[in-house]
Write an enzyme that holds these catalytic residues in place. Sequence first.
Site, PDB file in Angstrom:
ATOM      1  N   GLU A 109     -30.427   4.632 -21.158  1.00 22.17           N
ATOM      2  CA  GLU A 109     -30.485   3.202 -20.906  1.00 22.17           C
ATOM      3  C   GLU A 109     -29.160   2.554 -21.326  1.00 22.17           C
ATOM      4  O   GLU A 109     -28.611   2.876 -22.373  1.00 22.17           O
ATOM      5  CB  GLU A 109     -31.643   2.623 -21.735  1.00 22.17           C
ATOM      6  CG  GLU A 109     -31.746   1.130 -21.763  1.00 22.17           C
ATOM      7  CD  GLU A 109     -32.776   0.656 -22.786  1.00 22.17           C
ATOM      8  OE1 GLU A 109     -33.145  -0.537 -22.702  1.00 22.17           O
ATOM      9  OE2 GLU A 109     -33.192   1.454 -23.645  1.00 22.17           O
ATOM     10  N   TRP A 110     -28.656   1.653 -20.502  1.00 22.11           N
ATOM     11  CA  TRP A 110     -27.437   0.930 -20.842  1.00 22.11           C
ATOM     12  C   TRP A 110     -27.808  -0.269 -21.704  1.00 22.11           C
ATOM     13  O   TRP A 110     -28.636  -1.088 -21.312  1.00 22.11           O
ATOM     14  CB  TRP A 110     -26.713   0.456 -19.584  1.00 22.11           C
ATOM     15  CG  TRP A 110     -25.499  -0.375 -19.897  1.00 22.11           C
ATOM     16  CD1 TRP A 110     -25.415  -1.729 -19.972  1.00 22.11           C
ATOM     17  CD2 TRP A 110     -24.183   0.123 -20.194  1.00 22.11           C
ATOM     18  NE1 TRP A 110     -24.139  -2.117 -20.299  1.00 22.11           N
ATOM     19  CE2 TRP A 110     -23.361  -1.003 -20.439  1.00 22.11           C
ATOM     20  CE3 TRP A 110     -23.640   1.407 -20.280  1.00 22.11           C
ATOM     21  CZ2 TRP A 110     -22.012  -0.880 -20.751  1.00 22.11           C
ATOM     22  CZ3 TRP A 110     -22.292   1.520 -20.596  1.00 22.11           C
ATOM     23  CH2 TRP A 110     -21.497   0.395 -20.821  1.00 22.11           C
ATOM     24  N   LEU A 111     -27.199  -0.361 -22.880  1.00 19.82           N
ATOM     25  CA  LEU A 111     -27.413  -1.506 -23.767  1.00 19.82           C
ATOM     26  C   LEU A 111     -26.086  -2.228 -23.929  1.00 19.82           C
ATOM     27  O   LEU A 111     -25.110  -1.641 -24.410  1.00 19.82           O
ATOM     28  CB  LEU A 111     -27.939  -1.041 -25.131  1.00 19.82           C
ATOM     29  CG  LEU A 111     -29.320  -0.387 -25.136  1.00 19.82           C
ATOM     30  CD1 LEU A 111     -29.661   0.130 -26.535  1.00 19.82           C
ATOM     31  CD2 LEU A 111     -30.388  -1.361 -24.662  1.00 19.82           C
ATOM     32  N   ASP A 155     -27.089  10.680 -38.669  1.00 17.02           N
ATOM     33  CA  ASP A 155     -25.635  10.536 -38.495  1.00 17.02           C
ATOM     34  C   ASP A 155     -25.288   9.051 -38.471  1.00 17.02           C
ATOM     35  O   ASP A 155     -24.594   8.566 -37.586  1.00 17.02           O
ATOM     36  CB  ASP A 155     -25.196  11.225 -37.203  1.00 17.02           C
ATOM     37  CG  ASP A 155     -23.682  11.432 -37.117  1.00 17.02           C
ATOM     38  OD1 ASP A 155     -22.993  11.232 -38.133  1.00 17.02           O
ATOM     39  OD2 ASP A 155     -23.193  11.777 -36.021  1.00 17.02           O
TER      40      ASP A 155
END
Length: 287
Positions: A92-94, A194
């Site tokens: 998904e592009w955020l 991380d």
Amino acid sequence: MWTQIDTHISQVTGEKFQSQQRRSVGGGCINQGYAVSNGEITYFLKLNQASQVAMFEAEALGLEQMLATASIRVPKPICWGTADNSSYIILEWLELGSSNTKSWEEMGRKLAAMHKSPSSQGFGWKINNTIGSTPQINTWTADWVEFYVKHRLGYQFQLARRRGGNFPKEDKLLAAIPELLANRQVQPSLVHGDLWGGNAGCTASGEPVIFDPATYFADREVDIAMTELFGGFPAAFYKGYNEVLPLDAGYEQRKTLYNLYHILNHFNLFGGGYGSQANRMIDQILR
């Protein structure tokens, strides 16, 4: 390659997707990153060599497990696989924006909520994954001290010796860890694994988001320790976290031990002065 990836996206989403724009964006130290768009919807694509597909599968499974906690926002994995000589993952592009005190407090609270997700199988995870490009061993282990000695520090020391690293007090440190981590009941918590500043941010609407995980079940303090390793998160983050899940007494002493794992990993990935930094940390821990 692009046609194969477009076809995979179309199959998974049930909507015809044909990328018209492919813009290079940051993908971290080890991957190539692209924003791919058909003019209406945009996805985030990471590429690597075909041999690295297991790394992307583990990332997707980790994101799915984090999503399932309904706590902190992470990008939803869409699909992953290989095309020609490359492996890929579609996320998904955020759209990221600027952060403020309120969003950092909320990130702390939401991370604490994720850390409340337990494991009945102990410490570790369902598969091995990677920390950077280094294998991260996640064999289920009932005891946290045993897990951390064997599968975190012990494994990194083993890799470091092969690279020519010299750590004179390695054995003394590993022998001291049971005492260093004594007097505290550690419960397995789902962690990002991380969590440094490059893997956290806020969406354009101000919602906290974390990404690029190295997911496993651990002492929750490993995440908080790493947030302090490369510059630290704003004070508002720790305020929000402690409101929900206060840190235990002795955390200030344990955080160096937990961050040693990442410095050893940086030595194994990049060499240079990280070996000297690791030895200084070992001296600090053993004082």
